[in-house]
Write an enzyme that holds these catalytic residues in place. Sequence first.
Site, PDB file in Angstrom:
ATOM      1  N   ASP A   7       0.727  -1.337  -0.024  1.00  6.51           N
ATOM      2  CA  ASP A   7       0.130   0.042   0.017  1.00  6.51           C
ATOM      3  C   ASP A   7       0.783   1.437   0.115  1.00  6.51           C
ATOM      4  O   ASP A   7       2.292   1.068   0.265  1.00  6.51           O
ATOM      5  CB  ASP A   7      -0.963  -0.171   1.214  1.00  6.51           C
ATOM      6  N   ASP A   9      -0.186   5.069   1.039  1.00  2.79           N
ATOM      7  CA  ASP A   9      -0.620   6.088   2.097  1.00  2.79           C
ATOM      8  C   ASP A   9      -0.192   5.458   3.264  1.00  2.79           C
ATOM      9  O   ASP A   9      -1.303   4.693   3.383  1.00  2.79           O
ATOM     10  CB  ASP A   9      -1.574   6.770   1.908  1.00  2.79           C
TER      11      ASP A   9
END
Length: 227
Positions: A7, A9
């Site tokens: 991922d 952020d």
Amino acid sequence: MRAVIFDLDGTLVDTSGDLIAAANYCFRTLGFGNVLQPSKDAAVALRGGRMMLRHGLKRVGRYDELEVTRLYPILLDAYEQSIDTYSTFFPGALDAVKRLHRNGFAVGICTNKPERLAELLMTRLGARDLFDSLIGADTLSVCKPDPAPFFEAIRRANGDTDRACLVGDSRTDLDTARAAGASSILVNFGPSAVETMTLKPDAFLSDFADLPEIAAGLIPEHQERGD
């Protein structure tokens, strides 16, 4: 080839400061000033632009989903203009990526940030070339927690879809890994740490220096398929 998909952020990069700045720009256009505070609302920021707008509008007593829809493209424009003012990689993240490559892992990104903005951010931060693939929220017709973007990130990185894990910071990442039948690693630092610690991934990550060993333990080497 084994693969580690990240991922973006809240996992690789703390983007909360720039996201909050973009949301506050929207609130200032409405005359409310800076509604969100970096020290208080960082976790909200990492749940996405619409979530920030909803949270801020509720705080000032002006919540309306039509207003969220109207403000969202304004937020994206403001964010694009200052996408890397405050955003920084978490300590050790890039060293871990380099070590994974040296250990024979494919490495990619699967994010619910729009692809164009994710590409821009990684380029501005000087790290796009370290990742073999990047899949955004709009790369496919679906986004996380649907497993299709995760699988596509693996494929574009030339990894094996049955020999991969997802490193993230949220329930969405955990649910994506489970839907894909893959191992999950959640960071227990950063703005989302309080929520993350209530979840049950296959492993927690408190220091990026430990990631190559954790990934190797979750995805042990074995013969390639068809051998």
